[in-house]
Design a protein around this motif. Sequence first.
Motif, short mmCIF file in Angstrom:
data_model
loop_
_atom_site.label_atom_id
_atom_site.label_comp_id
_atom_site.label_asym_id
_atom_site.label_seq_id
_atom_site.Cartn_x
_atom_site.Cartn_y
_atom_site.Cartn_z
N PHE A 137 -47.23 -79.21 2.23
CA PHE A 137 -46.53 -78.25 1.40
C PHE A 137 -46.09 -78.83 0.05
CE2 PHE A 137 -43.00 -75.36 0.33
CZ PHE A 137 -43.69 -74.17 0.37
N SER A 138 -45.73 -80.10 0.02
CA SER A 138 -45.17 -80.70 -1.19
C SER A 138 -46.14 -81.56 -1.98
CB SER A 138 -43.96 -81.56 -0.83
OG SER A 138 -42.98 -80.80 -0.18
N SER A 139 -47.34 -81.78 -1.48
CA SER A 139 -48.23 -82.75 -2.12
C SER A 139 -49.42 -82.11 -2.84
CB SER A 139 -48.74 -83.75 -1.08
OG SER A 139 -49.47 -83.09 -0.07
N GLY A 140 -49.39 -80.80 -3.07
CA GLY A 140 -50.51 -80.13 -3.69
C GLY A 140 -50.38 -80.01 -5.20
N PHE A 141 -51.53 -80.03 -5.86
CA PHE A 141 -51.58 -79.88 -7.32
C PHE A 141 -52.80 -79.08 -7.70
CE2 PHE A 141 -49.06 -83.57 -6.51
CZ PHE A 141 -48.04 -83.48 -7.44
N LEU A 142 -52.71 -78.44 -8.84
CA LEU A 142 -53.79 -77.66 -9.42
C LEU A 142 -54.06 -78.24 -10.80
CD1 LEU A 142 -55.51 -74.96 -9.76
CD2 LEU A 142 -53.47 -74.07 -10.86
N ALA A 143 -55.32 -78.50 -11.11
CA ALA A 143 -55.70 -79.00 -12.43
C ALA A 143 -56.78 -78.10 -13.00
CB ALA A 143 -56.20 -80.44 -12.34
N VAL A 144 -56.60 -77.73 -14.24
CA VAL A 144 -57.66 -77.06 -15.00
C VAL A 144 -58.16 -78.10 -15.98
CG1 VAL A 144 -58.26 -75.19 -16.57
CG2 VAL A 144 -56.57 -74.80 -14.75
N CYS A 145 -59.44 -78.40 -15.91
CA CYS A 145 -60.02 -79.47 -16.72
C CYS A 145 -61.10 -78.89 -17.64
CB CYS A 145 -60.63 -80.54 -15.83
SG CYS A 145 -59.44 -81.34 -14.74
N GLU A 146 -61.11 -79.39 -18.87
CA GLU A 146 -62.08 -78.96 -19.86
C GLU A 146 -63.03 -80.11 -20.17
OE1 GLU A 146 -62.13 -75.82 -21.02
OE2 GLU A 146 -60.35 -75.33 -19.86
N LYS A 147 -64.31 -79.79 -20.35
CA LYS A 147 -65.30 -80.82 -20.69
C LYS A 147 -64.96 -81.38 -22.07
CE LYS A 147 -70.24 -81.57 -20.12
NZ LYS A 147 -70.31 -82.79 -20.80
N PHE A 148 -65.03 -82.69 -22.18
CA PHE A 148 -64.76 -83.34 -23.45
C PHE A 148 -66.05 -83.29 -24.27
CE2 PHE A 148 -63.57 -86.76 -26.35
CZ PHE A 148 -62.24 -86.46 -26.56
N ALA A 149 -65.97 -82.69 -25.44
CA ALA A 149 -67.16 -82.44 -26.27
C ALA A 149 -67.98 -83.71 -26.49
CB ALA A 149 -66.73 -81.86 -27.62
N GLY A 150 -69.27 -83.60 -26.21
CA GLY A 150 -70.19 -84.69 -26.43
C GLY A 150 -70.15 -85.80 -25.39
N GLU A 151 -69.36 -85.61 -24.33
CA GLU A 151 -69.22 -86.64 -23.30
C GLU A 151 -69.53 -86.05 -21.93
OE1 GLU A 151 -68.62 -89.78 -24.02
OE2 GLU A 151 -68.19 -89.50 -26.13
#
Length: 128
Positions: free
Chosen positions: A91-105
């Motif tokens: 219950f306490s250890s969850g996370f959500l990440a939205v990640c964007e591609k780094f241009a040219g990498e």
Amino acid sequence: MKFADLKPETIEKLKLRRYDHIVEKHEGPFNWKWQIERGECEFIKAGEYFILLPVYLEQIPNIKILRVIESKDGNSLTIFLQDTTYYDDDFSSGFLAVCEKFAGEDFYTATVYHEWFIIDSYEDKHQK
């Protein structure tokens, strides 16, 4: 992929990239400069993708990727994860990440990193 292998010009551009961080009532926006200058950056493998999350190096071994959802164009990822560094219950250890591609990498950086209560596991365990 290792953070130390990035070109200096890529690192300089990365320092300017911003992210929103909402964890334990601490809110952003922040930029990657602080993480980089403190030596707190390393890539994490999420499925077939390399990502940077705004976490301390000591947390990385405790992170378990639960789900990765790629956008249709491949330029963003939504990642559900568990980090048991400070809490070992679902219950306490969850996370959500939205990640964007780094241009040219070939890597992604978090633009949103937010606490998430792992509802799926909780419901699965308690509905039986």
